[in-house]
Design a protein around this motif. Structure first.
Motif, PDB file in Angstrom:
ATOM      1  N   GLY A 105       0.753  -0.763   0.003  1.00  0.00           N
ATOM      2  CA  GLY A 105       0.220   0.409  -0.413  1.00  0.00           C
ATOM      3  C   GLY A 105       0.947   1.249   0.289  1.00  0.00           C
ATOM      4  N   SER A 106       0.384   2.796  -0.424  1.00  0.00           N
ATOM      5  CA  SER A 106       0.832   3.309  -0.713  1.00  0.00           C
ATOM      6  C   SER A 106       1.725   4.270   1.069  1.00  0.00           C
ATOM      7  CB  SER A 106       0.320   4.794  -1.196  1.00  0.00           C
ATOM      8  OG  SER A 106      -0.699   5.131  -1.023  1.00  0.00           O
ATOM      9  N   ASN A 107       0.268   3.704   2.233  1.00  0.00           N
ATOM     10  CA  ASN A 107       0.675   4.044   2.895  1.00  0.00           C
ATOM     11  C   ASN A 107       2.707   3.540   3.358  1.00  0.00           C
ATOM     12  OD1 ASN A 107      -1.693   4.456   4.876  1.00  0.00           O
ATOM     13  ND2 ASN A 107      -2.338   3.917   3.611  1.00  0.00           N
ATOM     14  N   TYR A 131      -5.122  14.335   3.764  1.00  0.00           N
ATOM     15  CA  TYR A 131      -5.100  12.621   3.880  1.00  0.00           C
ATOM     16  C   TYR A 131      -4.559  12.897   5.281  1.00  0.00           C
ATOM     17  CZ  TYR A 131      -4.034   8.220   3.258  1.00  0.00           C
ATOM     18  OH  TYR A 131      -4.807   6.705   3.229  1.00  0.00           O
ATOM     19  N   TYR A 134      -1.400  11.513   7.365  1.00  0.00           N
ATOM     20  CA  TYR A 134      -0.335  11.722   7.136  1.00  0.00           C
ATOM     21  C   TYR A 134       0.661  12.581   8.448  1.00  0.00           C
ATOM     22  CZ  TYR A 134      -0.959  12.586   2.472  1.00  0.00           C
ATOM     23  OH  TYR A 134      -1.029  11.959   0.862  1.00  0.00           O
ATOM     24  N   CYS A 176      -0.714  16.203  -2.262  1.00  0.00           N
ATOM     25  CA  CYS A 176      -1.357  15.591  -2.209  1.00  0.00           C
ATOM     26  C   CYS A 176      -2.485  15.862  -3.471  1.00  0.00           C
ATOM     27  CB  CYS A 176      -2.420  15.080  -0.907  1.00  0.00           C
ATOM     28  SG  CYS A 176      -3.802  13.436  -0.880  1.00  0.00           S
ATOM     29  N   ASN A 180      -6.640  14.350  -1.420  1.00  0.00           N
ATOM     30  CA  ASN A 180      -7.888  13.751   0.219  1.00  0.00           C
ATOM     31  C   ASN A 180      -8.209  14.717   1.147  1.00  0.00           C
ATOM     32  OD1 ASN A 180      -9.804  12.444   1.139  1.00  0.00           O
ATOM     33  ND2 ASN A 180      -8.869  10.513   0.961  1.00  0.00           N
ATOM     34  N   ASP A 208       1.370  13.018  -3.643  1.00  0.00           N
ATOM     35  CA  ASP A 208       0.327  11.853  -3.560  1.00  0.00           C
ATOM     36  C   ASP A 208      -0.092  11.488  -4.511  1.00  0.00           C
ATOM     37  OD1 ASP A 208      -1.019   9.278  -2.723  1.00  0.00           O
ATOM     38  OD2 ASP A 208      -1.147   9.849  -1.031  1.00  0.00           O
ATOM     39  N   ALA A 210      -2.532   8.737  -5.449  1.00  0.00           N
ATOM     40  CA  ALA A 210      -3.256   8.287  -5.494  1.00  0.00           C
ATOM     41  C   ALA A 210      -4.345   7.908  -5.800  1.00  0.00           C
ATOM     42  CB  ALA A 210      -3.773   8.216  -3.805  1.00  0.00           C
ATOM     43  N   TYR A 211      -5.016   9.084  -6.058  1.00  0.00           N
ATOM     44  CA  TYR A 211      -6.424   9.319  -7.938  1.00  0.00           C
ATOM     45  C   TYR A 211      -5.544   9.515  -8.736  1.00  0.00           C
ATOM     46  CZ  TYR A 211      -8.205   8.508  -2.927  1.00  0.00           C
ATOM     47  OH  TYR A 211      -8.991   8.668  -1.542  1.00  0.00           O
ATOM     48  N   THR A 237      -0.928   4.293  -5.878  1.00  0.00           N
ATOM     49  CA  THR A 237      -1.468   2.726  -5.676  1.00  0.00           C
ATOM     50  C   THR A 237      -2.046   2.446  -6.494  1.00  0.00           C
ATOM     51  OG1 THR A 237      -3.014   2.127  -3.936  1.00  0.00           O
ATOM     52  CG2 THR A 237      -3.714   4.191  -4.460  1.00  0.00           C
ATOM     53  N   SER A 239      -4.534   0.963  -4.757  1.00  0.00           N
ATOM     54  CA  SER A 239      -5.864   0.393  -4.090  1.00  0.00           C
ATOM     55  C   SER A 239      -6.918   1.323  -5.092  1.00  0.00           C
ATOM     56  CB  SER A 239      -5.948   1.250  -2.279  1.00  0.00           C
ATOM     57  OG  SER A 239      -4.522   0.691  -2.137  1.00  0.00           O
ATOM     58  N   LYS A 240      -7.404   1.960  -5.749  1.00  0.00           N
ATOM     59  CA  LYS A 240      -7.825   2.926  -6.231  1.00  0.00           C
ATOM     60  C   LYS A 240      -8.381   2.700  -7.767  1.00  0.00           C
ATOM     61  CE  LYS A 240      -7.882   4.722  -1.943  1.00  0.00           C
ATOM     62  NZ  LYS A 240      -7.396   5.354  -1.720  1.00  0.00           N
ATOM     63  N   ARG A 248      -3.390  -4.599  -1.739  1.00  0.00           N
ATOM     64  CA  ARG A 248      -1.665  -3.517  -1.061  1.00  0.00           C
ATOM     65  C   ARG A 248      -0.579  -3.917  -1.420  1.00  0.00           C
ATOM     66  NH1 ARG A 248      -4.621  -0.708   0.703  1.00  0.00           N
ATOM     67  NH2 ARG A 248      -2.862  -0.349   2.174  1.00  0.00           N
TER      68      ARG A 248
HETATM   69  C1  LIG Z   1      -6.616   5.993  -0.633  1.00  0.00           C
HETATM   70  C2  LIG Z   1      -5.456   7.455  -0.455  1.00  0.00           C
HETATM   71  C3  LIG Z   1      -3.908   6.026  -0.521  1.00  0.00           C
HETATM   72  C4  LIG Z   1      -4.191   5.259  -0.463  1.00  0.00           C
HETATM   73  O1  LIG Z   1      -3.468   3.909   0.268  1.00  0.00           O
HETATM   74  P1  LIG Z   1      -3.187   2.177  -0.109  1.00  0.00           P
HETATM   75  O2  LIG Z   1      -2.143   2.315   1.277  1.00  0.00           O
HETATM   76  O3  LIG Z   1      -1.620   2.409  -1.675  1.00  0.00           O
HETATM   77  O4  LIG Z   1      -4.556   1.410   0.059  1.00  0.00           O
HETATM   78  C5  LIG Z   1      -3.140   7.125  -0.576  1.00  0.00           C
HETATM   79  N1  LIG Z   1      -2.997   8.906  -0.488  1.00  0.00           N
HETATM   80  C6  LIG Z   1      -4.187   9.272  -0.310  1.00  0.00           C
HETATM   81  C7  LIG Z   1      -4.023  10.790  -0.309  1.00  0.00           C
HETATM   82  C8  LIG Z   1      -5.825   8.458   0.174  1.00  0.00           C
HETATM   83  O5  LIG Z   1      -7.086   8.878  -0.154  1.00  0.00           O
END
Ligand SMILES: *Cc1c(COP(=O)(O)O)cnc(C)c1O
Length: 379
Positions: A105-107, A131, A134, A176, A180, A208, A210-211, A237, A239-240, A248
């Motif tokens: 995950g990007s986490n 987000y 952070y 970001c 988000n 970041d 992510a989107y 990521t 994830s989206k 992950r």
């Molecule tokens: C959803 C999201 C992520 C994704 O996190 P993952 O760990 O890759 O699932 C990362 N950054 C932002 C701003 C998000 O909203």
């Protein structure tokens, strides 16, 4: 946590800054429309499910061995994928496996970045509302967190971002884009201005994205800015847009020396063979997975238009969700929607809520329920 459990927890010799804290987590409720964490709400298509199962099956036979520590195949496929994104914008395809790092995950990507470039005695700057993870990455890596500011409409200008970087001189700044929870993207001029300001203080600049796949035509990706900028990191990521939140897999693109820095902080074999196999199969089918991105963007634009027609104030969105204000009682609106089986996100900003753009049917149900709430309140 129940109060007896937190009393028990407080007996443990916990780190000071963790005392009294709650774990991060949005509600996971089984309702008909789960529109609160910006997942793709379409199921993974059947042919992709088969491809993932096949790839994981062949990895299973080798699970007695540690996985490829360098996840070389995966990094090559991620570089190819990003190069196609760049080519679609008319930018030269310049990324190789050496530019790519991946994690759970990007986490975990963000954690690796802060472990390498922030840490005790060092600082991380980001710009709320953004987000909410952070500050937690900063806490988890013993870094000081600095909350920057945004304009009244939550937007950021090149001059303002540059001035705050010069004022705080953080070790890492996180931008970001699309942001988000607001959904709005930064112009590339803003990222460039942040980078110029950051050079003076030896600051690493993380964007970041992510989107990123949901951005509007004409909104550029910071990937195009990577050549010649050794301290710029673009985080993405699966994830989206890839509908793979459960897989992950997050990744970054940056100069090869940045990926070398990541090797110093990762735990050995952090990316399991099962995760690598899943992500490789998904990347082989990126066109199928990405087919829903266009449909989601249509619903996103439809939601923005419909909310404005209701007299609410949606922010322009480059993401797969819409942030909107103009509610007198956002908590009552949130509850009304939940009673109708629609879970959206209260991001803690008075008068505002955030909704994920899912299928056409989910958008229709959401808009009807919200309209009902608003009519009920005003009559
Ligand atoms: C959803 C999201 C992520 C994704 O996190 P993952 O760990 O890759 O699932 C990362 N950054 C932002 C701003 C998000 O909203």
């Amino acid at each position: 946590m129940t109060s007896s459990r937190s009393r028990n927890l407080s007996r443990l010799p916990l780190r000071e800054e963790l005392k009294g804290q709650e774990p991060y987590g949005a509600p996971q409720l089984a309702v008909k429309a789960m529109l609160n964490v910006n997942e793709t709400t379409y199921d993974v298509p059947a042919d992709v499910v088969d491809a993932i199962a096949k790839e994981v099956r062949s990895a299973a036979a080798q699970l007695n061995r540690y996985p490829d520590r360098e996840f070389s195949t995966l990094r090559e496929k991620l570089a190819d994928y990003l190069n196609r994104d760049l080519a679609a914008e008319g930018e030269p395809a310049q990324l190789t496996a050496e530019n790519i790092w991946a994690a759970n995950g990007s986490n975990e990507i963000m954690q690796h970045i802060l472990q390498a470039f922030a840490g005790p005695g060092r600082s991380v700057l980001s710009f709320p509302p953004t987000y909410s993870m952070y500050p937690l990455y900063a806490r988890g890596t013993y870094s000081e967190y600095i909350a920057g500011t945004r304009g009244a409409d939550f937007t950021q200008t090149p001059a303002d971002v540059a001035a705050q970087i010069k004022e705080h001189r953080p070790n890492v700044v996180i931008l970001c884009s699309p942001n988000n929870p607001t959904g709005t993207a930064l112009t590339l001029e803003t990222v460039e201005a942040a980078y110029e300001a950051a050079l003076e203080s030896d600051t690493i600049v993380v964007v970041d994205e992510a989107y990123g796949e949901f951005r509007q035509t004409g909104t550029g990706s910071a990937l195009a800015l990577l050549p010649g900028r050794e301290r710029l990191i673009v985080s993405r990521t699966m994830s989206k847009a890839f509908a793979l939140a459960g897989g992950r897999l997050g990744y970054l693109a940056a100069a090869p020396e940045v990926t070398d820095a990541m090797r110093l902080v990762r735990l050995p074999y952090h990316l399991s063979a099962v995760t690598q196999a899943t992500a490789v199969a998904a990347l082989d089918h990126s066109a199928t997975l990405m087919a829903n991105v266009e449909r989601i963007k249509e619903q996103r634009d439809r939601i923005v238009t419909a909310l404005a027609e209701m007299g609410l104030h949606p922010a322009p969105s480059d993401a797969n969700f819409v942030f909107f204000g103009g509610l007198h009682d956002e908590k009552a609106a949130w509850q009304h929607l939940l009673d109708d089986g629609i879970l959206i996100r209260d991001v803690g900003i008075p008068g505002h809520l955030r909704v994920t753009a899912g299928t056409e049917e989910e958008a229709t149900d959401f808009l009807a329920s919200l309209q009902h709430f608003i009519s009920g309140v005003t009559t």
